[in-house]
Design an enzyme around this catalytic site. Structure first.
Site, mmCIF file in Angstrom:
data_model
loop_
_atom_site.group_PDB
_atom_site.id
_atom_site.type_symbol
_atom_site.label_atom_id
_atom_site.label_comp_id
_atom_site.label_asym_id
_atom_site.label_seq_id
_atom_site.Cartn_x
_atom_site.Cartn_y
_atom_site.Cartn_z
ATOM 1 N N GLY A 8 0.817 -1.209 -0.098
ATOM 2 C CA GLY A 8 -0.073 0.040 0.146
ATOM 3 C C GLY A 8 0.904 1.524 -0.157
ATOM 4 N N GLY A 11 -0.193 5.051 -0.736
ATOM 5 C CA GLY A 11 -1.202 5.939 -0.087
ATOM 6 C C GLY A 11 -0.550 7.032 0.660
ATOM 7 N N GLN A 12 -1.172 7.873 1.464
ATOM 8 C CA GLN A 12 -0.902 8.840 2.141
ATOM 9 C C GLN A 12 0.485 8.812 3.085
ATOM 10 O OE1 GLN A 12 -2.993 10.357 5.316
ATOM 11 N NE2 GLN A 12 -2.369 12.381 5.396
ATOM 12 N N ASP A 34 2.154 -1.729 -4.272
ATOM 13 C CA ASP A 34 0.601 -1.393 -4.180
ATOM 14 C C ASP A 34 -0.034 -1.877 -5.213
ATOM 15 O OD1 ASP A 34 -0.374 1.711 -2.941
ATOM 16 O OD2 ASP A 34 -1.716 0.791 -4.495
ATOM 17 N N ILE A 35 -1.424 -1.844 -5.180
ATOM 18 C CA ILE A 35 -2.411 -2.472 -6.219
ATOM 19 C C ILE A 35 -2.108 -1.504 -7.489
ATOM 20 C CG2 ILE A 35 -4.371 -1.517 -5.631
ATOM 21 C CD1 ILE A 35 -5.508 -4.478 -5.732
ATOM 22 N N TYR A 142 -15.330 0.520 9.060
ATOM 23 C CA TYR A 142 -13.723 0.584 9.213
ATOM 24 C C TYR A 142 -13.212 0.496 10.557
ATOM 25 C CZ TYR A 142 -9.156 3.312 9.137
ATOM 26 O OH TYR A 142 -7.937 3.986 9.508
HETATM 27 C C1 AKB Z 1 -9.986 8.203 8.671
HETATM 28 O O1 AKB Z 1 -10.455 9.326 8.980
HETATM 29 O O2 AKB Z 1 -10.527 7.021 8.178
HETATM 30 C C2 AKB Z 1 -8.749 7.729 8.976
HETATM 31 C C3 AKB Z 1 -8.314 7.427 10.465
HETATM 32 C C4 AKB Z 1 -8.744 8.257 11.591
HETATM 33 O O3 AKB Z 1 -8.080 6.313 10.745
HETATM 34 N N1 AKB Z 1 -7.799 9.101 8.876
#
Ligand code: AKB
Length: 311
Positions: A8, A11-12, A34-35, A142
């Site tokens: 990955g 990414g940022q 990365d993909i 998440y």
């Molecule tokens: C998000 O906003 O999803 C991320 C985090 C806080 O994990 N930056």
């Protein structure tokens, strides 16, 4: 010691982690993957591979071929984008972790870094000075995946001796590579908007305070955590980590010191509903105790660095 693989890496966090790891260990000892077919901000000497973390046979092939001993698993869907792709977010965030944990269990690799997040907390967690150990009832896919991931990390450590280390990142502020699909992204977008347009429409209400960290601090915390002796770690799941906390109106006021005409308006969207479930201020005293973690960037210093970097 073996090579280090970042999964990955476009990414940022990945872009800057690669830069730092290659400075410390030499570009030949770091593999970026990365993909996406091409690495952003390619660093001279760092090999880049296209790799899908869900493709376990290919992952194993890469680990064997490049003699990888340490994996930084950054591939994941963040909070906002995960709400729009619930099943895929769960599959990627969990199966990706299992694939890497299992390769460590099977002794192909020695050490793993896996990021967790303040998203493990939810509306029933204390909002102020949120402790390391407290109620974890996240309400986002998440957050649920990160909470479950933390439990699995501890499980693999206790049952199989897998050395997996983790930080609960707050919102990360940086300018080199944009964040992808998080709730805290406003705190990055606002700097670009201030420099390029002079105004910003914020999707989070003005007084919602969230924990944040500047990228340099986040990378340093990650590398410090990976370098300390495992016996000095008192947390086998994921450490609370923080740099600063602020609300959108506070960052707008800070920006006005540099751009007096900067104008902020507010139009909340579904990301505000996520933000209100997260803590405002995190207690990261265990990280401070276990490896002397200390942040260097507050809002004032972060603003100066961001504006310098973007301009
Ligand atoms: C998000 O906003 O999803 C991320 C985090 C806080 O994990 N930056």
């Amino acid at each position: 010691m073996g090579n280090k693989l970042v999964i990955g890496s476009s990414g940022q966090i990945g872009v800057e982690l690669i830069e730092q790891l290659s400075k410390i260990h030499g570009p030949n000892n770091v593999i970026a993957s990365d993909i996406k077919p091409r690495l952003k901000n390619k660093i001279k000497g760092v090999e880049y591979l296209t790799l899908d973390v869900l493709d376990k046979p290919k992952l194993l092939e890469v680990i064997k071929k490049y003699k990888i001993k340490e994996v930084y698993l950054l591939a994941a869907l963040l909070s906002a984008v995960a709400e729009k792709n619930i099943q895929f977010a769960w599959d990627l965030n969990m199966q990706g972790l299992f694939n890497v944990l299992d390769l460590a269990k099977e002794k192909y690799i020695n050490k793993i870094f896996w990021p967790s997040s303040i998203a493990v907390f939810g509306p029933t967690s204390p909002k102020l000075n949120t402790p390391q150990t407290t109620i974890l009832e996240p309400t986002t896919v998440y957050g649920i995946s990160k909470m479950a991931g933390e439990r699995w990390c501890e499980y693999y450590f206790l049952k199989f001796g897998v050395d997996v280390r983790s930080l609960r990142y707050p919102g990360i502020i940086s300018y080199k590579s944009p964040p992808g699909g998080g709730t805290t992204d406003y705190a990055v977008e606002i700097f670009h908007a201030a420099v390029n347009k002079g105004n910003y429409k914020c999707f989070i209400e003005k007084d919602i305070t969230l924990p944040m960290i500047y990228m340099d601090d986040a990378i340093r915390a990650t590398i410090e955590l990976m370098n300390i002796d495992r016996k000095d770690l008192t947390i086998n799941s994921s450490y609370n980590l923080s740099g600063m906390s602020f609300a959108p109106n506070e960052i707008a006021n800070e920006l006005k010191k540099h751009y007096p005409n900067f104008k902020m308006t507010y139009e909340k969207d579904f990301r505000n509903d996520i933000a209100v479930t997260w803590p405002s201020v995190i207690d990261d005293s265990l990280a401070r105790k276990d490896w002397n973690w200390n942040h260097e960037y507050d809002l004032r210093k972060t603003t100066i660095e961001m504006l310098k970097g973007i301009s």
